[in-house]
Design a protein around this motif. Structure first.
Motif, PDB file in Angstrom:
ATOM      1  N   LYS A  50     -45.466 -15.611   1.645  1.00 27.20           N
ATOM      2  CA  LYS A  50     -45.052 -14.745   0.452  1.00 27.20           C
ATOM      3  C   LYS A  50     -45.796 -13.196   1.004  1.00 27.20           C
ATOM      4  O   LYS A  50     -45.168 -12.183   0.892  1.00 27.20           O
ATOM      5  N   ASN A 211     -41.427 -18.627   1.211  1.00 26.26           N
ATOM      6  CA  ASN A 211     -41.672 -18.166  -0.071  1.00 26.26           C
ATOM      7  C   ASN A 211     -40.466 -18.368  -0.969  1.00 26.26           C
ATOM      8  O   ASN A 211     -40.556 -18.115  -2.262  1.00 26.26           O
ATOM      9  N   ASN A 212     -39.339 -18.606  -0.427  1.00 21.37           N
ATOM     10  CA  ASN A 212     -37.923 -18.586  -1.170  1.00 21.37           C
ATOM     11  C   ASN A 212     -37.060 -19.299  -0.369  1.00 21.37           C
ATOM     12  O   ASN A 212     -36.399 -18.730   0.318  1.00 21.37           O
ATOM     13  N   ALA A 438     -43.573  -8.009  -2.413  1.00 21.70           N
ATOM     14  CA  ALA A 438     -42.470  -8.664  -2.610  1.00 21.70           C
ATOM     15  C   ALA A 438     -42.178  -9.003  -4.106  1.00 21.70           C
ATOM     16  O   ALA A 438     -40.981  -8.781  -4.507  1.00 21.70           O
ATOM     17  N   TYR A 439     -43.063  -9.516  -4.479  1.00 20.14           N
ATOM     18  CA  TYR A 439     -42.964 -10.290  -6.066  1.00 20.14           C
ATOM     19  C   TYR A 439     -43.939  -9.638  -7.124  1.00 20.14           C
ATOM     20  O   TYR A 439     -44.345 -10.380  -7.819  1.00 20.14           O
TER      21      TYR A 439
END
Length: 476
Positions: A50, A211-212, A438-439
């Motif tokens: 992430k 992370n995804n 990113a998040y």
């Protein structure tokens, strides 16, 4: 009999141009471009830890843009223009309308279409190199590396193999759509650059979860479907060869993916999502050197090989060789591109079918292109052995070129800026390098962050703690 008005030539549609071919090449270029933007941007952004999502995606985004400027500035003419030496073209711009609107050196469409089509290949190559360097390379060093590598490595490989004036092209090497120029080059250059940049921090090397995963699969889907343009555009025509190349591409990719999944299941007990993506990639890479000049049953065979041998080198041999363990190739680009690209080149030298070579190359001396299997079948064994030898020469040339040029470029950059991020940046990631996450959550212009500095827990290692509200939210 008069021609229909819609196909009558005019100033914007000269007699030499085939509208169908031009439309197909523009479409193919767009499909290949989508492999990078957003394909590899999404793969990299989703496949890394992430804290590196933004940095990894931006490396691909930057490379795509800077290569385009280099390409029209000097790269295209160095790759496909007038001969400077046997392995390199003269640098010159591709910006003048008189030059761009003229007929391309191959095909029945404008040079502007050829410049665009070849650009997306030039752009994806350093992005693939970046896959070996994610999670630690200094972004400023990357900004310098991409244009230098494009100028002093990619253009040499492209001119030597793809330009009609290149020495390997004249020798008779077969690289249908970039198994050597793109994949072998990126795999070797990525591994070499990873050696000079150095590894990620130990914590990242030990545990680097995506992370995804779903986003990673979406990017992989764009990469797979984009290969329709990658291999389908190589004949420079909307032809039967293009159709065969597209079908072979997807058959090989599917076979390779299933082979990789089967091996993961048998050996490790579980089918892996990342394994499926790797198997897909190795299949796509392996078929690329011969996509339109091998039969469809050969594509299945190549898929079986590309799904098993790179699996073996990545999952078994990697841990047994010190050089492979020492060099931190983040996404195993060496295995998925260098190994698979070499396999594709060798298998193409064995299975290249003379009739298909005639349809693809359309040159008077087409008979020199013959796979060893067909040489043995027709009594032309020496010609088949010669083709295999030429394929091996192409592999050796590309390997040596990229080891030398990539090493020199990295050593040069070290004189200007560090190749590697400092320890603090390596520990923090995106926020330290780019000032973005990113998040991150944004409310009314303010960002909420995890207050890790006030907790003894590492959220990555103890995700269950988050569900117990042990993470404080602070207003920044």
């Amino acid at each position: 009999m008069a021609l229909p008005p819609n196909i009558l030539p005019d100033e914007a549609n000269p007699k030499w141009m085939k509208k169908g071919d031009n439309a197909w090449q523009l479409t193919a270029a767009t499909l290949v471009g989508l492999q990078s933007i957003p394909g590899l941007v999404i793969i990299y952004g989703g496949m890394v830890k992430k804290k590196w999502a933004i940095n990894s995606a931006l490396m691909a985004f930057y490379a795509f843009a800077v290569v385009l400027i280099c390409w029209v500035g000097w790269g295209f003419r160095m790759s496909f223009g007038e001969r400077l030496v046997d392995f390199w073209g003269k640098p010159a711009v591709a910006l003048d309308q008189k030059y761009l609107l003229g007929q391309a050196f191959l095909g029945y469409f404008p040079t502007a279409t050829m410049v665009l089509f070849q650009f997306v290949f030039a752009a994806i190559t350093p992005i693939l190199i970046g896959g070996a360097l994610l999670g630690r390379m200094n972004f400023v060093a990357w900004m310098i590396f991409v244009p230098l590598w494009h100028t002093f490595s990619y253009t040499i490989g492209a001119f030597s193999i793809w330009s009609p004036n290149g020495w390997l092209a004249k020798l008779g090497v077969i690289d249908f759509a970039g198994g050597f120029v793109i994949h072998l080059s990126s795999g070797v250059a990525g591994f070499t650059a990873a050696y000079w940049v150095g590894p990620r921090i130990d914590k990242d090397r030990e545990r680097f979860p995506p992370n995804n995963v779903l986003m990673m699969l979406a990017g992989a889907g764009l990469l797979w479907m984009g290969w329709t343009g990658f291999n389908g555009g190589a004949p420079y025509a909307a032809s039967t060869v293009a159709s065969l190349a597209v079908l072979n591409t997807h058959v090989c990719a599917a076979t390779s993916l299933l082979t990789w999944l089967l091996l993961d299941t048998v050996v490790f007990g579980k089918p892996s999502v990342i394994g499926a993506v790797q198997g897909m990639i190795t299949g796509l890479v392996c078929i690329t050197p011969g996509a339109g000049i091998v039969q469809c049953w050969v594509a299945i065979l190549m898929g079986l090989i590309s799904g098993s041998l790179p699996w073996y080198t990545m999952m078994i041999l990697h841990s047994k060789f010190n050089i492979l363990k020492h060099v931190d190739d983040t996404f195993a680009v060496f295995h998925s591109h260098a190994i698979a690209g070499s396999l594709g080149g060798i298998l193409t030298g064995f299975f290249a079918m003379p009739k298909l070579c005639r349809l693809f190359f359309q040159v008077p001396d087409w008979e020199k292109y013959i796979g060893l299997a067909y040489g043995l079948e027709t009594g032309r064994t020496s010609a088949g052995l010669k083709q295999m030898g030429i394929q091996l020469i192409g592999i050796v040339f590309i390997v040596c070129l990229n080891i030398v040029t990539t090493s020199l470029i990295c050593l040069f950059i070290k004189l200007i800026v560090p190749l590697r991020l400092n320890e603090e940046e390596l520990r923090i990631g995106d926020d330290a390098v780019h000032g973005e996450e990113a998040y991150a959550l944004w409310v009314d212009g303010d960002r909420f962050e995890n207050a890790k500095s006030n907790s003894i827990y590492d959220v990555d290692e103890y995700p269950s703690i988050m569900s117990k509200n042990a993470i404080e939210l602070q207003m920044v």
